[in-house]
Design a protein around this motif. Sequence first.
Motif, PDB file in Angstrom:
ATOM      1  N   MET A  41      21.916  71.838  22.216  1.00  0.00           N
ATOM      2  CA  MET A  41      22.613  72.846  21.423  1.00  0.00           C
ATOM      3  C   MET A  41      23.334  72.168  20.256  1.00  0.00           C
ATOM      4  SD  MET A  41      25.468  75.634  22.622  1.00  0.00           S
ATOM      5  CE  MET A  41      24.499  76.158  24.003  1.00  0.00           C
ATOM      6  N   PHE A  42      23.964  71.051  20.528  1.00  0.00           N
ATOM      7  CA  PHE A  42      24.663  70.305  19.484  1.00  0.00           C
ATOM      8  C   PHE A  42      23.675  69.819  18.421  1.00  0.00           C
ATOM      9  CE2 PHE A  42      26.998  66.428  18.034  1.00  0.00           C
ATOM     10  CZ  PHE A  42      28.108  67.080  17.515  1.00  0.00           C
ATOM     11  N   GLU A  43      22.514  69.315  18.848  1.00  0.00           N
ATOM     12  CA  GLU A  43      21.484  68.865  17.906  1.00  0.00           C
ATOM     13  C   GLU A  43      20.964  70.017  17.056  1.00  0.00           C
ATOM     14  OE1 GLU A  43      18.265  66.299  19.126  1.00  0.00           O
ATOM     15  OE2 GLU A  43      19.530  65.507  20.739  1.00  0.00           O
ATOM     16  N   PHE A  44      20.767  71.183  17.675  1.00  0.00           N
ATOM     17  CA  PHE A  44      20.295  72.348  16.919  1.00  0.00           C
ATOM     18  C   PHE A  44      21.279  72.685  15.807  1.00  0.00           C
ATOM     19  CE2 PHE A  44      18.120  74.001  21.004  1.00  0.00           C
ATOM     20  CZ  PHE A  44      16.989  73.256  20.731  1.00  0.00           C
ATOM     21  N   LEU A  45      22.573  72.689  16.136  1.00  0.00           N
ATOM     22  CA  LEU A  45      23.584  73.033  15.140  1.00  0.00           C
ATOM     23  C   LEU A  45      23.700  71.965  14.057  1.00  0.00           C
ATOM     24  CD1 LEU A  45      26.282  74.514  17.506  1.00  0.00           C
ATOM     25  CD2 LEU A  45      24.823  75.770  15.911  1.00  0.00           C
ATOM     26  N   LEU A  46      23.618  70.706  14.449  1.00  0.00           N
ATOM     27  CA  LEU A  46      23.690  69.637  13.453  1.00  0.00           C
ATOM     28  C   LEU A  46      22.464  69.612  12.552  1.00  0.00           C
ATOM     29  CD1 LEU A  46      25.254  66.626  15.381  1.00  0.00           C
ATOM     30  CD2 LEU A  46      26.303  68.074  13.646  1.00  0.00           C
ATOM     31  N   GLY A  47      21.319  70.083  13.064  1.00  0.00           N
ATOM     32  CA  GLY A  47      20.107  70.151  12.260  1.00  0.00           C
ATOM     33  C   GLY A  47      20.206  71.176  11.145  1.00  0.00           C
ATOM     34  N   LEU A  60      17.056  75.359  10.594  1.00  0.00           N
ATOM     35  CA  LEU A  60      16.393  74.750   9.447  1.00  0.00           C
ATOM     36  C   LEU A  60      15.303  73.774   9.881  1.00  0.00           C
ATOM     37  CD1 LEU A  60      19.414  74.113   7.063  1.00  0.00           C
ATOM     38  CD2 LEU A  60      17.693  75.916   6.932  1.00  0.00           C
ATOM     39  N   ASP A  61      15.494  73.132  11.012  1.00  0.00           N
ATOM     40  CA  ASP A  61      14.509  72.193  11.540  1.00  0.00           C
ATOM     41  C   ASP A  61      13.419  72.994  12.259  1.00  0.00           C
ATOM     42  OD1 ASP A  61      13.048  70.371  13.151  1.00  0.00           O
ATOM     43  OD2 ASP A  61      14.730  68.968  13.131  1.00  0.00           O
ATOM     44  N   LYS A  62      12.271  73.144  11.617  1.00  0.00           N
ATOM     45  CA  LYS A  62      11.185  73.980  12.154  1.00  0.00           C
ATOM     46  C   LYS A  62      10.641  73.438  13.478  1.00  0.00           C
ATOM     47  CE  LYS A  62      11.460  76.770   8.771  1.00  0.00           C
ATOM     48  NZ  LYS A  62      12.279  77.942   8.963  1.00  0.00           N
ATOM     49  N   GLU A  63      10.652  72.119  13.636  1.00  0.00           N
ATOM     50  CA  GLU A  63      10.168  71.538  14.891  1.00  0.00           C
ATOM     51  C   GLU A  63      11.080  71.935  16.052  1.00  0.00           C
ATOM     52  OE1 GLU A  63       9.296  67.176  16.895  1.00  0.00           O
ATOM     53  OE2 GLU A  63       9.446  67.338  14.717  1.00  0.00           O
TER      54      GLU A  63
END
Length: 158
Positions: A41-47, A60-63
Amino acid sequence: MRLHLKICLQIILWLCFDQVLRDVSGGRRSTTASSIDVNLMFEFLLGGVVIDQDNNILLLDKEMASMRQGREFLSQINDDIPKSQSSMSLMVSSLEADRKTPLTQSEFDNLVLSMVYSAHQALVQKNRQQREAWGGMLLQLANTTVNELRGSFLFNYT
């Protein structure tokens, strides 16, 4: 200003999720989510995220967005997070009214994600009154989060 708010938001998220991870590892919070879910979840938000004209949040990170966990995250944030100040106020009131029991993991996640959403709204508002209103909502959500984590409020509104 924008960079400052982004850094503050990242620090808030880190502090909240770091405490959750310590609580989970110490056995203080019953949870169905594993620490890897919190890290994702943290990675998704930082992305990075963007809010479209229909008020839906997109990664924003399509992958990451194409991963099963990314789709679940988007579903949670788009379906379970209040998107207006009045609905967020109702959520805070209901959480504060039921302070005798700890929040479930889902309730806590929704609370933190609501903070993220309100911080973003405070950032993008052009009208000063709207920025201040969303900032006030962010403070209420942060206050409720701090109360959940440490048992006392950061600010007392009475």
